[in-house]
Design an enzyme around this catalytic site. Sequence first.
Site, PDB file in Angstrom:
ATOM      1  N   ASP A 381       5.101  -8.068  -1.169  1.00 49.41           N
ATOM      2  CA  ASP A 381       3.843  -8.204  -1.533  1.00 49.41           C
ATOM      3  C   ASP A 381       2.773  -9.013  -2.300  1.00 49.41           C
ATOM      4  OD1 ASP A 381       0.976  -6.398  -1.698  1.00 49.41           O
ATOM      5  OD2 ASP A 381       2.295  -4.235  -2.108  1.00 49.41           O
ATOM      6  N   GLU A 384      -0.231 -13.863  -2.572  1.00 50.40           N
ATOM      7  CA  GLU A 384      -0.826 -14.713  -2.293  1.00 50.40           C
ATOM      8  C   GLU A 384      -0.530 -15.929  -2.759  1.00 50.40           C
ATOM      9  OE1 GLU A 384      -1.770 -11.778  -3.090  1.00 50.40           O
ATOM     10  OE2 GLU A 384      -2.354 -10.985  -0.961  1.00 50.40           O
ATOM     11  N   ASP A 451      -4.948  -4.247   1.528  1.00 54.40           N
ATOM     12  CA  ASP A 451      -5.722  -3.054   0.949  1.00 54.40           C
ATOM     13  C   ASP A 451      -7.038  -3.154   1.323  1.00 54.40           C
ATOM     14  OD1 ASP A 451      -3.242  -2.965  -0.457  1.00 54.40           O
ATOM     15  OD2 ASP A 451      -3.813  -4.120  -2.545  1.00 54.40           O
TER      16      ASP A 451
END
Length: 664
Positions: A381, A384, A451
């Site tokens: 998770d 980025e 999300d």
Amino acid sequence: MQGFQRYANALLWERNHEQLRIEPWGRDSLRVRSTPNAAVRDDLLSVLLSPEPTEVQITIDAQGARISNGALTASVSPQGHVRFSKTESGEELLAETPLKHSTRIPPRHFKALHSDLYHLEARFKAYEGERLYGLGQHQHGLLDQKGAVVELAQRNTEVAIPFLFSSRGYGLLWHNPAIGRVELGKTATRWIAEATAQLDYWITTGDTPASIMEHYADATGHAPEFPTWASGFWQCKLRYRTQDELLQVAREYKKRGLPLSVIVIDFFNWTLQGDWRFDPQAWPDPQAMVDELRAMGVELMVSVWPTVNPMSENFAEMQARGLLMRTERGIPAMMIFQDNRPEGPAFVQYYDATNPEARAFVWEQVREHYYQYGIKTWWLDACEPEMHPLDADNVRFHLGNGSAVANAYPMLHAKGFYDHQHRESDEPILNLCRSAWAGSQRYGAAVWSGDIDSTFEDLQIQVRAGLNMALSGIPWWTTDIGGFYGGDIDSPSFRELLIRWFQYSTFCPMLRLHGYRNPERNIDAMIDTGAENEAWSFGPEAYAIIKELLFLRERLRPYVEAQMKVAHEKGTPPMRPLFFDFPEDEECTRVDDQFLFGPDLLVAPILTEGARSRGVYLPAGTTWTDAWSGETFEGGHYITAEAPLERIPVYLRDGADVPIREGR
């Protein structure tokens, strides 16, 4: 040197301190590099695999030069302008914008920044009627992105994969990890890199969409074999706080006789971010937990973040060894986020995934504290990486300034886990990632759409986003069923949304239930937990429908796995737009809310609240059978499909034997 020359298999052109190099790179493909520096560099980050030797044709004359590799030819004018065409017919595929006056900006424009870095703009002609796909995953809601400006920067829900798939019969990889954008205008297509040492792109052509995607997979890497366990149902929520809570959910699935393939431990399972170990108070006996789940036939996935809290046991060593990302200016912190300590929010840094030594260090922590218990799959998770603010130019990586290299972070993060896992075992590898870059697919990266909100509008967007991911070379893709933010499990509106989303996801590459079930979107409470998020959590009507969908997915698993094998071998995405299989049917190019799941299933999800029917286009050239009623239709026209709450319109191609209905 000025002008043209042949160098081995490459065509070189030089003029006014710029060197241009074009060379064969795989079947029907060419790689183009250019720089105003001393020479084109071979030592920069590359995801392109070394191609097999190939015969090329290079000719140089007074009119310019040409290089042909199979079906693709590049022509270069004496002024250095490049045009790509089909070798046999000469049909133009793509060309740089010609320079018609000396005062105009050239098609390859380098503006010096500092050292050997430039702001780069590359301009190509725009074509009437061209449709443009791929470019990763974006939340603009478009399938055909012609006319859009697409940012090339990794963000939560925005995945930058700079591979462009054109209806004109070419695919182009902007082979550059720099922050930038691509402008797909009516007057020009313009690629922009904020900071780079050279222009670098790869272009291919093919007679069919499948051949273009196969060439891309050959060039950047095929997805590995898909793990069998991953084709079933994944249970997840924000968040299971303890070992006992997680096991109770898994036991309840088994008690009810429901299929369950994967259960996921979300974030804050750790002591501190950067410790990469279970909190022993919440997870006292990981080995017993893994053993019990495995006896049930359930795989355990654990969330592992790349963040490092300054209070972590590993921070001082990682800082001293240069294993952390750092800032060019100011305090070296990338994000404020909560952690397990009672002190509250912390300024966290990220490990530097562009540094091989840092990747090895993180793996050793994960190996010692998770892998040793038999945990073999990870939720990567926030990869980025997530930063606030997202000022890439103020971040220094092992590979260079963030403006020049930041987009490659998620790919290299996945590579670190994949490479080290592969050394430990020959078992198929899959890790769930929130972001990706070109080549991520070859490192077992399964991507989900981040999300997103719990709305029908976001469901509509994900259908197009997933199809563009498929045309970006990522065959393993999914969403949070029901969306991540804002779902109220007692709301009739949300329950309808969840059912429709579950129906859609049953025909996605992976079927995964996740979300933060908190309608107030209370970010401060995320360290605790949201409401229930299991198959039985949304009332008896929803449960009855979801239960049937779980068993439908079980029946589909052999079909899903067969499509994943094709993706592994050929690069053909399992979920794809209608025009992928029916390029001659012009109407298919106008349909962006249906898709094919493998060659035999046409899926038309319900994407608006209250809808109980919808129009469905059936492609021409074959027959289509309603999977529920058995009624058969000739392709080439629209029909109205009935869609009561318990049914998603699905059609079988040419009498295919796929077990949609129970008992078939």
